[in-house]
Design an enzyme around this catalytic site. Structure first.
Site, PDB file in Angstrom:
ATOM      1  N   GLU A   1       0.837  -1.205   0.000  1.00  0.00           N
ATOM      2  CA  GLU A   1       0.000   0.000   0.000  1.00  0.00           C
ATOM      3  C   GLU A   1       0.868   1.249   0.000  1.00  0.00           C
ATOM      4  O   GLU A   1       0.594   2.236  -0.701  1.00  0.00           O
ATOM      5  CB  GLU A   1      -0.880   0.030   1.255  1.00  0.00           C
ATOM      6  CG  GLU A   1      -1.850  -1.147   1.403  1.00  0.00           C
ATOM      7  CD  GLU A   1      -1.266  -2.321   2.188  1.00  0.00           C
ATOM      8  OE1 GLU A   1      -0.081  -2.651   1.971  1.00  0.00           O
ATOM      9  OE2 GLU A   1      -1.994  -2.905   3.003  1.00  0.00           O
TER      10      GLU A   1
ATOM     11  N   ARG B   1       7.782 -29.286  -4.359  1.00  0.00           N
ATOM     12  CA  ARG B   1       8.890 -29.191  -3.402  1.00  0.00           C
ATOM     13  C   ARG B   1       9.533 -27.806  -3.447  1.00  0.00           C
ATOM     14  O   ARG B   1       9.880 -27.243  -2.407  1.00  0.00           O
ATOM     15  CB  ARG B   1       9.980 -30.224  -3.733  1.00  0.00           C
ATOM     16  CG  ARG B   1       9.615 -31.637  -3.406  1.00  0.00           C
ATOM     17  CD  ARG B   1      10.775 -32.558  -3.760  1.00  0.00           C
ATOM     18  NE  ARG B   1      10.423 -33.954  -3.560  1.00  0.00           N
ATOM     19  CZ  ARG B   1      11.198 -34.982  -3.889  1.00  0.00           C
ATOM     20  NH1 ARG B   1      12.381 -34.757  -4.459  1.00  0.00           N
ATOM     21  NH2 ARG B   1      10.801 -36.209  -3.672  1.00  0.00           N
TER      22      ARG B   1
ATOM     23  N   ASP C   1      12.694 -46.395   0.541  1.00  0.00           N
ATOM     24  CA  ASP C   1      13.131 -45.662  -0.663  1.00  0.00           C
ATOM     25  C   ASP C   1      14.388 -44.837  -0.471  1.00  0.00           C
ATOM     26  O   ASP C   1      14.954 -44.372  -1.455  1.00  0.00           O
ATOM     27  CB  ASP C   1      12.042 -44.674  -1.114  1.00  0.00           C
ATOM     28  CG  ASP C   1      10.751 -45.369  -1.509  1.00  0.00           C
ATOM     29  OD1 ASP C   1      10.785 -46.600  -1.645  1.00  0.00           O
ATOM     30  OD2 ASP C   1       9.740 -44.669  -1.683  1.00  0.00           O
TER      31      ASP C   1
HETATM   32  C1  AOF Z   1       3.755  -6.961   4.556  1.00  0.00           C
HETATM   33  N1  AOF Z   1       3.623  -6.424   3.318  1.00  0.00           N
HETATM   34  O1  AOF Z   1       2.410  -5.396   1.770  1.00  0.00           O
HETATM   35  C2  AOF Z   1       1.352  -5.917   3.792  1.00  0.00           C
HETATM   36  C3  AOF Z   1       1.472  -6.514   5.081  1.00  0.00           C
HETATM   37  O2  AOF Z   1       6.083  -6.090  10.583  1.00  0.00           O
HETATM   38  P1  AOF Z   1       5.395  -5.283   9.561  1.00  0.00           P
HETATM   39  O3  AOF Z   1       5.185  -3.865   9.961  1.00  0.00           O
HETATM   40  O4  AOF Z   1       6.079  -5.375   8.214  1.00  0.00           O
HETATM   41  O5  AOF Z   1       3.919  -5.882   9.388  1.00  0.00           O
HETATM   42  C4  AOF Z   1       3.674  -7.138   8.857  1.00  0.00           C
HETATM   43  C5  AOF Z   1       2.188  -7.427   8.786  1.00  0.00           C
HETATM   44  O6  AOF Z   1       1.473  -6.423   8.083  1.00  0.00           O
HETATM   45  C6  AOF Z   1       1.878  -8.707   8.044  1.00  0.00           C
HETATM   46  O7  AOF Z   1       1.985  -9.846   8.870  1.00  0.00           O
HETATM   47  C7  AOF Z   1       0.444  -8.491   7.580  1.00  0.00           C
HETATM   48  O8  AOF Z   1      -0.460  -8.823   8.609  1.00  0.00           O
HETATM   49  C8  AOF Z   1       0.386  -6.973   7.344  1.00  0.00           C
HETATM   50  N2  AOF Z   1       0.396  -6.569   5.926  1.00  0.00           N
HETATM   51  N3  AOF Z   1       2.696  -7.016   5.417  1.00  0.00           N
HETATM   52  O9  AOF Z   1       4.848  -7.392   4.914  1.00  0.00           O
HETATM   53  C9  AOF Z   1       2.471  -5.901   2.898  1.00  0.00           C
HETATM   54  N4  AOF Z   1       0.201  -5.357   3.374  1.00  0.00           N
HETATM   55 ZN    ZN Z   2       0.645  -2.414   6.163  1.00  0.00          ZN
END
Ligand code: AOF
Ligand code: ZN
Length: 313
Positions: free
Chosen positions: A49, A177, A193
Site C-alpha cells: 500500500e 517441493r 526408498d
Molecule cells: C507486509 N507487506 O504489503 C502488507 C502486510 O512487521 P510489519 O510492519 O512489516 O507488518 C507485517 C504485517 O502487516 C503482516 O503480517 C500483515 O499482517 C500486514 N500486511 N505485510 O509485509 C504488505 N500489506
Molecule cells: Zn501495512
C-alpha cells in the site's frame, strides 16, 4: 479491473515478502486512471500500500486503493498502512480478503472510522496467494500439503514397477517441493526408498528443509532431519523456526497420522492409469470416513490430479 491487476502484481512475486505475506496494491485516481502500483517489499521494507501511495503522491487524493489484503492497523516493523491511507486522502479502499494476523488486522474498521469507504471482500484467489502464511499466522503451525501417488485401486506401490505415476506427475512434485519451506516423509518411506527429497527437476530459489517424522534411527548417510516428537509439537516447533509450508510425500502411516489428526490443509492425489491388484493402500484405518467435497481436477500427462482444500484460512 484494478483488483485483478493488484492480484497479478502479487501473484507474479510469490514469496517475495517472506516471512510476511506478499500483497499487491493499485491506486486509481479521480479520473479513473492508475496513478500508482506496489508489491510488498521483503519483510521489514514498505508494505504494498505504501509503495503504491508513494508512487501516486497527490494523485491518490479522492482516489481508490485496490489491495489484495486488508491494510494493516499496527506498528510492526513499519508504521500502519491504515494511517498512511487516511493521510493520503484516499476516498475508497477495496481489499481482496481480511488479514488473519491478530497483531496487524483491523485496518478496515480503522479506515471506516475515519470516513473512508471500505469494501472488504473474501476472494479465494486473494486468500490463496498467501495460503501458507495465513495458516502459519492464524494457527501457529505450517500449512500442510499431503501428496499421494496412487493406482486406480488406491495403492501407493505397484508390483514390479519403480514408479506409480508418470514422468510429468513426478516433475510436478518437484515443482511442489520448490514451492514449500520443508518436505517430509515417514520412517517407512525412509527405509524403503531412502528418498533425497531435494528439488532436482524444477527451478528452485531455496531448497526446502528435508525431514523424517518418526522414531528413527535414520539409516547411515541419510541427510534428512529426524523429528521424533508428537506431530503437533513438531509442527509448532517448525512454525517457530519459520517453516510456513510443509509437503508430505509418504507413506501411508504418515498420511494416516496427519489425516486422523485433521492436520492436512490441502490434499493432492495423483492417480495413475493402472490397477495394481496388490500393494499397500494409501492410508490405514481412519477414525471415520473423510468427506472431501468436490475436487479440483487436472490431467497431468497420462495421470489425473485430484485436489482438495480441507481447511482454508
Ligand atoms: C507486509 N507487506 O504489503 C502488507 C502486510 O512487521 P510489519 O510492519 O512489516 O507488518 C507485517 C504485517 O502487516 C503482516 O503480517 C500483515 O499482517 C500486514 N500486511 N505485510 O509485509 C504488505 N500489506
Ligand atoms: Zn501495512
Amino acid at each position: 479491473m484494478s483488483l485483478e491487476r493488484a492480484l497479478a502484481l502479487a501473484g507474479g512475486h510469490a514469496g517475495r515478502g517472506y516471512p510476511n505475506p506478499t500483497v499487491g496494491a493499485v491506486v486509481v485516481g479521480t479520473n479513473g486512471s492508475v496513478v500508482g502500483e506496489g508489491i510488498s517489499e521483503p519483510a521489514g521494507g514498505p508494505h504494498a500500500e505504501v509503495v503504491a501511495l508513494d508512487a501516486a503522491g497527490e494523485a491518490a487524493r479522492g482516489g481508490t486503493l485496490f489491495v489484495t489484503m486488508e491494510p494493516c492497523a499496527h506498528h510492526g516493523r513499519t508504521p500502519p498502512c491504515a494511517e498512511r491511507i487516511i493521510e493520503a486522502g484516499v476516498g475508497r479502499v477495496v481489499a481482496g480478503c481480511a488479514d488473519p494476523n491478530p497483531d496487524a488486522q483491523g485496518g478496515a474498521p480503522r479506515l471506516r472510522d475515519a470516513g473512508v469507504d471500505v469494501e472488504l471482500l473474501d476472494l479465494p484467489a486473494a486468500r490463496r496467494q498467501n495460503e501458507a502464511w495465513r495458516t502459519w499466522v492464524a494457527r501457529g503451525r505450517p500449512h500442510v500439503m499431503l501428496k499421494l501417488a496412487v493406482s486406480v485401486d488406491g495403492r501407493v506401490a505397484v508390483p514390479e514397477r519403480r514408479w506409480v505415476t508418470g514422468e510429468e506427475s513426478r516433475r510436478r512434485v518437484h515443482e511442489l517441493r520448490a514451492s514449500v519451506d520443508a518436505v517430509a516423509v515417514g520412517m517407512g518411506t525412509v527405509r524403503a526408498d531412502a528418498p533425497r527429497l531435494d528439488v532436482r527437476e524444477a527451478p528452485v530459489v531455496r531448497q526446502p528443509r528435508r525431514l523424517a517424522f518418526g522414531g528413527g534411527p535414520l539409516p547411515d548417510g541419510s541427510e534428512l532431519e529426524l523429528r521424533s516428537g508428537a506431530l503437533r509439537d513438531e509442527l509448532a516447533a517448525l512454525a517457530a523456526e519459520g517453516v510456513q509450508s510443509l509437503l508430505l510425500e509418504g507413506g501411508p502411516t504418515l498420511a494416516t497420522a496427519f489425516l486422523a489428526d485433521s492436520l492436512v490443509d490441502r490434499l493432492l492425489v495423483f492417480v495413475a492409469p493402472v490397477v495394481a491388484g496388490d500393494g499397500p493402500p494409501m492410508t490405514g484405518p481412519l477414525p471415520e470416513p473423510l468427506d472431501l467435497g468436490v475436487p479440483e481436477l487436472e490431467r497431468v500427462g497420462d495421470d489425473v490430479l485430484l485436489g482438495w482444500r480441507l481447511q482454508e484460512v
